[in-house]
Write a protein that holds these residues in place. Structure first.
Motif, short mmCIF file in Angstrom:
data_model
loop_
_atom_site.label_atom_id
_atom_site.label_comp_id
_atom_site.label_asym_id
_atom_site.label_seq_id
_atom_site.Cartn_x
_atom_site.Cartn_y
_atom_site.Cartn_z
N THR A 6 -35.68 18.58 23.82
CA THR A 6 -36.39 18.76 25.15
C THR A 6 -37.54 17.88 25.02
O THR A 6 -37.91 16.98 26.00
N ASP A 7 -38.31 17.93 23.97
CA ASP A 7 -39.66 17.49 23.80
C ASP A 7 -39.35 15.76 23.70
O ASP A 7 -40.13 15.02 24.04
N LYS A 8 -38.40 15.47 22.91
CA LYS A 8 -38.14 14.08 22.76
C LYS A 8 -37.67 13.29 24.11
O LYS A 8 -38.14 12.18 24.24
N THR A 35 -51.88 3.60 29.63
CA THR A 35 -52.37 4.93 29.22
C THR A 35 -51.32 5.98 29.06
O THR A 35 -51.16 6.64 28.08
N GLN A 36 -50.24 5.75 30.09
CA GLN A 36 -49.22 6.84 29.84
C GLN A 36 -48.44 6.54 28.68
O GLN A 36 -47.73 7.37 28.14
N GLU A 37 -48.07 5.29 28.68
CA GLU A 37 -47.06 5.00 27.47
C GLU A 37 -47.94 5.33 26.24
O GLU A 37 -47.19 5.73 25.06
N THR A 38 -49.30 5.02 26.18
CA THR A 38 -49.95 5.10 24.77
C THR A 38 -49.92 6.85 24.32
O THR A 38 -49.89 7.26 23.19
N SER A 39 -49.89 7.47 25.64
CA SER A 39 -49.98 8.89 25.33
C SER A 39 -48.69 9.55 24.86
O SER A 39 -48.64 10.28 23.97
N ALA A 40 -47.38 9.15 25.47
CA ALA A 40 -46.26 9.35 24.87
C ALA A 40 -46.06 8.78 23.43
O ALA A 40 -45.50 9.98 22.60
N HIS A 41 -46.64 7.83 22.89
CA HIS A 41 -46.54 7.28 21.68
C HIS A 41 -47.25 8.52 20.79
O HIS A 41 -46.76 8.80 19.57
N ALA A 42 -48.57 8.80 21.11
CA ALA A 42 -49.21 9.93 20.46
C ALA A 42 -48.47 11.13 20.33
O ALA A 42 -48.58 11.86 19.14
N GLN A 83 -45.26 11.66 20.37
CA GLN A 83 -44.26 11.40 19.43
C GLN A 83 -44.70 11.49 17.92
O GLN A 83 -44.05 11.93 17.01
N ALA A 84 -45.69 10.84 17.80
CA ALA A 84 -46.38 10.78 16.52
C ALA A 84 -46.45 12.22 15.88
O ALA A 84 -46.22 12.69 14.91
N GLY A 85 -47.20 12.98 16.96
CA GLY A 85 -47.70 14.54 16.46
C GLY A 85 -46.44 15.26 16.07
O GLY A 85 -46.39 15.86 15.33
N GLU A 86 -45.35 15.19 16.85
CA GLU A 86 -43.93 15.52 16.83
C GLU A 86 -43.54 15.33 15.43
O GLU A 86 -42.97 16.22 14.61
N ALA A 90 -42.23 16.61 9.60
CA ALA A 90 -42.54 16.23 8.20
C ALA A 90 -43.09 17.51 7.55
O ALA A 90 -42.52 17.66 6.29
N GLY A 91 -44.07 18.16 8.17
CA GLY A 91 -44.65 19.43 7.53
C GLY A 91 -43.43 20.45 7.37
O GLY A 91 -43.63 21.02 6.25
N ARG A 92 -42.75 20.75 8.28
CA ARG A 92 -41.38 21.67 8.12
C ARG A 92 -40.51 21.21 7.07
O ARG A 92 -40.32 21.92 6.24
N ASP A 93 -40.27 19.78 7.04
CA ASP A 93 -39.40 19.39 6.20
C ASP A 93 -39.98 19.74 4.46
O ASP A 93 -39.36 20.14 3.55
N VAL A 94 -41.17 19.53 4.27
CA VAL A 94 -42.01 19.74 3.20
C VAL A 94 -41.87 21.43 2.68
O VAL A 94 -41.66 21.60 1.59
#
Length: 63
Positions: free
Chosen positions: A4-6, A37-44, A46-49, A54-58
């Motif tokens: 859903t987040d994706k 601005t909206q596109e940059t926000s979406a990229h940020a 996605q990066a946070g997710e 990655a933290g969960r995988d570790v």
């Protein structure tokens, strides 16, 4: 990242790109900036997710 987040992030990114293109076509600088601005926000988001995933995988690797 949940499915859903994706989808939400992808939709926000596509909306931003569309606003930029419409702004380009109509010489509307405000719309271009809003789209960027909206596109940059979406990229940020996605990066946070990706970082959370990655933290969960570790964590799972050490469990």
């Amino acid at each position: 990242m949940s499915f859903t987040d994706k989808i939400k992030n992808e939709a926000e990114e596509l909306t931003g790109k569309a606003k930029q293109k419409i702004g380009d076509a109509t010489d509307n600088e405000r719309l271009q900036a809003e789209g960027q601005t909206q596109e940059t926000s979406a990229h940020a988001k996605q990066a946070g997710e990706h970082v959370k995933d990655a933290g969960r995988d570790v964590r799972d690797a050490f469990s």
